[in-house]
Write a protein that holds these residues in place. Structure first.
Motif, PDB file in Angstrom:
ATOM      1  N   SER A 273       0.859  -1.183   0.000  1.00 19.37           N
ATOM      2  CA  SER A 273       0.000   0.000   0.000  1.00 19.37           C
ATOM      3  C   SER A 273       0.892   1.228   0.000  1.00 19.37           C
ATOM      4  N   GLU A 274       0.259   2.374  -0.105  1.00 17.23           N
ATOM      5  CA  GLU A 274       1.036   3.626  -0.047  1.00 17.23           C
ATOM      6  C   GLU A 274       1.678   3.810   1.312  1.00 17.23           C
ATOM      7  N   LYS A 275       1.244   3.004   2.283  1.00 20.03           N
ATOM      8  CA  LYS A 275       1.844   3.107   3.614  1.00 20.03           C
ATOM      9  C   LYS A 275       3.137   2.314   3.705  1.00 20.03           C
ATOM     10  N   SER A 276       3.405   1.470   2.677  1.00 18.09           N
ATOM     11  CA  SER A 276       4.648   0.698   2.739  1.00 18.09           C
ATOM     12  C   SER A 276       5.554   0.936   1.526  1.00 18.09           C
ATOM     13  N   SER A 277       5.085   1.685   0.555  1.00 24.37           N
ATOM     14  CA  SER A 277       5.945   1.996  -0.595  1.00 24.37           C
ATOM     15  C   SER A 277       5.454   3.289  -1.245  1.00 24.37           C
TER      16      SER A 277
ATOM     17  N   LYS B  40      -0.065 -24.517  -6.390  1.00 24.98           N
ATOM     18  CA  LYS B  40      -1.417 -25.096  -6.474  1.00 24.98           C
ATOM     19  C   LYS B  40      -1.853 -25.266  -7.923  1.00 24.98           C
ATOM     20  N   CYS B  41      -0.871 -25.165  -8.842  1.00 23.13           N
ATOM     21  CA  CYS B  41      -1.102 -25.401 -10.271  1.00 23.13           C
ATOM     22  C   CYS B  41      -1.977 -24.360 -10.969  1.00 23.13           C
ATOM     23  N   PHE B  42      -2.040 -23.146 -10.426  1.00 21.02           N
ATOM     24  CA  PHE B  42      -2.707 -22.054 -11.145  1.00 21.02           C
ATOM     25  C   PHE B  42      -1.653 -21.329 -11.982  1.00 21.02           C
ATOM     26  N   ASP B  43      -2.107 -20.568 -12.975  1.00 19.70           N
ATOM     27  CA  ASP B  43      -1.156 -19.882 -13.853  1.00 19.70           C
ATOM     28  C   ASP B  43      -0.653 -18.578 -13.253  1.00 19.70           C
ATOM     29  N   GLU B  44      -1.547 -17.884 -12.567  1.00 18.05           N
ATOM     30  CA  GLU B  44      -1.190 -16.547 -12.130  1.00 18.05           C
ATOM     31  C   GLU B  44      -1.986 -16.166 -10.885  1.00 18.05           C
ATOM     32  N   ALA B  45      -1.455 -15.179 -10.152  1.00 14.23           N
ATOM     33  CA  ALA B  45      -2.116 -14.731  -8.922  1.00 14.23           C
ATOM     34  C   ALA B  45      -2.901 -13.445  -9.176  1.00 14.23           C
ATOM     35  N   LEU B  46      -3.938 -13.258  -8.374  1.00 15.69           N
ATOM     36  CA  LEU B  46      -4.609 -11.957  -8.328  1.00 15.69           C
ATOM     37  C   LEU B  46      -4.426 -11.454  -6.904  1.00 15.69           C
ATOM     38  N   MET B  47      -3.973 -10.228  -6.779  1.00 16.73           N
ATOM     39  CA  MET B  47      -3.644  -9.714  -5.450  1.00 16.73           C
ATOM     40  C   MET B  47      -4.617  -8.605  -5.024  1.00 16.73           C
ATOM     41  N   LEU B  48      -4.906  -8.585  -3.742  1.00 20.59           N
ATOM     42  CA  LEU B  48      -5.844  -7.610  -3.185  1.00 20.59           C
ATOM     43  C   LEU B  48      -5.059  -6.503  -2.490  1.00 20.59           C
ATOM     44  N   ASP B  49      -5.739  -5.415  -2.174  1.00 19.70           N
ATOM     45  CA  ASP B  49      -5.070  -4.406  -1.356  1.00 19.70           C
ATOM     46  C   ASP B  49      -5.383  -4.676   0.110  1.00 19.70           C
ATOM     47  N   LEU B  50      -4.873  -3.835   0.987  1.00 16.97           N
ATOM     48  CA  LEU B  50      -5.034  -4.100   2.424  1.00 16.97           C
ATOM     49  C   LEU B  50      -6.485  -4.022   2.873  1.00 16.97           C
ATOM     50  N   ASN B  51      -7.327  -3.355   2.077  1.00 19.57           N
ATOM     51  CA  ASN B  51      -8.751  -3.264   2.428  1.00 19.57           C
ATOM     52  C   ASN B  51      -9.571  -4.398   1.817  1.00 19.57           C
ATOM     53  N   GLY B  52      -8.883  -5.311   1.111  1.00 16.62           N
ATOM     54  CA  GLY B  52      -9.592  -6.468   0.547  1.00 16.62           C
ATOM     55  C   GLY B  52     -10.185  -6.213  -0.823  1.00 16.62           C
ATOM     56  N   TYR B  53      -9.906  -5.033  -1.402  1.00 13.55           N
ATOM     57  CA  TYR B  53     -10.368  -4.776  -2.780  1.00 13.55           C
ATOM     58  C   TYR B  53      -9.329  -5.322  -3.764  1.00 13.55           C
TER      59      TYR B  53
ATOM     60  N   SER C  79      -7.365   0.965  -7.248  1.00 17.11           N
ATOM     61  CA  SER C  79      -6.647   0.765  -5.991  1.00 17.11           C
ATOM     62  C   SER C  79      -5.283   1.444  -6.013  1.00 17.11           C
ATOM     63  N   ARG C  80      -4.948   2.125  -4.943  1.00 14.89           N
ATOM     64  CA  ARG C  80      -3.637   2.776  -4.833  1.00 14.89           C
ATOM     65  C   ARG C  80      -2.547   1.740  -4.546  1.00 14.89           C
ATOM     66  N   SER C  81      -2.934   0.473  -4.461  1.00 18.16           N
ATOM     67  CA  SER C  81      -1.938  -0.594  -4.319  1.00 18.16           C
ATOM     68  C   SER C  81      -1.540  -1.166  -5.672  1.00 18.16           C
ATOM     69  N   ALA C  82      -2.184  -0.706  -6.734  1.00 17.25           N
ATOM     70  CA  ALA C  82      -1.844  -1.212  -8.072  1.00 17.25           C
ATOM     71  C   ALA C  82      -0.936  -0.208  -8.778  1.00 17.25           C
TER      72      ALA C  82
END
Ligand code: PMP
Length: 301
Positions: free
Chosen positions: A145-149, A172-185, A207-210
């Motif tokens: 998040s903007e609080k860590s970078s 777990k044999c998936f191709d790619e990850a989807l990541m959330l922000d600290l608020n779960g969005y 999201s300001r985490s993207a």
């Protein structure tokens, strides 16, 4: 993608032979991730080799370097020329261009006092990052998040977070990850942005985490031309899971359709119409076939 060697790598103003492009083990960036970088794409276009949105990428590189208080010895114009010359002497066309600015040799402590800022540029031949449609999984790791970078900075150290997520999902044999922000969005993938299609509208997280990706910005702009509304806003897990279509986008990734998330099929599990249209439009633009967007291309004369 596997590395395909080229003849030269540009290091601090010199063209160095591939096998000699080395750094000392006490390079600060190796220990602390104190480097910033860009991923840029050049394409074999109708009128020659075209680099897609070079200025935007270099502006972001300087923004990232500034975030780590790096003092670059090169101007944007010098780096631009270096990239063009490197493409020429390496005789590449469809290529991935990787400028990296890094704290070098000089001090073993975390604070890079008296540590020089070095710059290198690599160009490697490049085809498609993903050749299949993607089955993705939501990662347990939250994106920075903007609080860590610093927002919008492509800092190497931040990518440890991406690597954790990728190992988690690949195991777990998936191709790619989807990541959330600290608020779960929904934020983004480990190295790409995401778009969903719902009721023929394109939506991407604000999201300001993207990372505010350059491909994402381009898609928001070109969507109008294919008669699709596109905008950014908060996106929930439920929305991505119930999307009609879903795709990742980025310079290396380009446009990569997602066909399932956490084993739940997206739409009918096939590449959707709007994803295909966006992809076609994007490829036409990057290959110089759509003159309306020729301002986004820098040709290597
Ligand atoms: N998010 C992250 C974390 C990335 O590394 C990238 C690739 N640079 C992107 C998104 C997509 O950005 P762009 O379209 O500018 O390549």
């Amino acid at each position: 993608m596997a590395i395909i060697k080229t003849k030269f790598i540009w290091m601090d103003g010199k063209f160095v032979k591939w096998k000699d492009a080395k750094v000392h083990i006490l390079t600060h960036a190796i220990h602390y991730g104190s480097a910033v970088f860009e991923g840029i794409h050049s394409y074999k276009a109708d009128d020659g080799t075209a680099i897609f949105r070079l200025d935007d990428h270099l502006d972001r590189l300087f923004h990232s370097a500034n975030a780590l208080s790096m003092k670059l010895k090169f101007t944007k114009k010098q780096l631009k020329d270096a990239i063009k010359n490197l493409i020429k002497i390496n005789k590449v066309s469809d290529a991935y261009i990787r400028p990296v600015v890094y704290y070098g040799y000089g001090n073993i402590g975390v604070f890079p006092k008296d540590v020089p800022t070095n710059v290198a540029i690599i160009t490697v031949p490049w085809e498609h990052y993903y050749s299949t449609n993607l089955r993705i999984m939501i990662s347990k790791y939250a994106r920075h998040s903007e609080k860590s970078s610093v927002f919008g900075a492509k800092i190497s150290g931040n990518y440890a977070n991406s690597i954790l997520a990728m190992y988690e999902v690949r195991k777990k044999c998936f191709d790619e990850a989807l990541m959330l922000d600290l608020n779960g969005y929904v934020a983004e993938g480990p190295a790409e942005n995401i778009f969903l299609v719902k009721n023929r509208t394109l939506i991407t997280p604000n999201s300001r985490s993207a990372l505010p990706g350059i491909t994402r910005k381009s898609i928001l702009k070109i969507s109008r031309d294919i008669g699709i509304r596109a905008y950014e806003r908060k996106v929930t897990i439920k929305e991505v899971k119930n999307a009609d279509e879903l795709f990742f986008c980025g310079t290396a990734t380009e446009i990569a359709p997602v066909i399932s998330i956490d084993n739940k099929k997206i739409g009918n599990g096939k590449v959707g119409e709007i994803t295909s249209k966006t992809k076609d439009k994007y490829y036409n633009i990057v290959r110089g076939k759509d003159k309306k967007y020729s301002k986004w291309l820098t040709y290597v004369e």
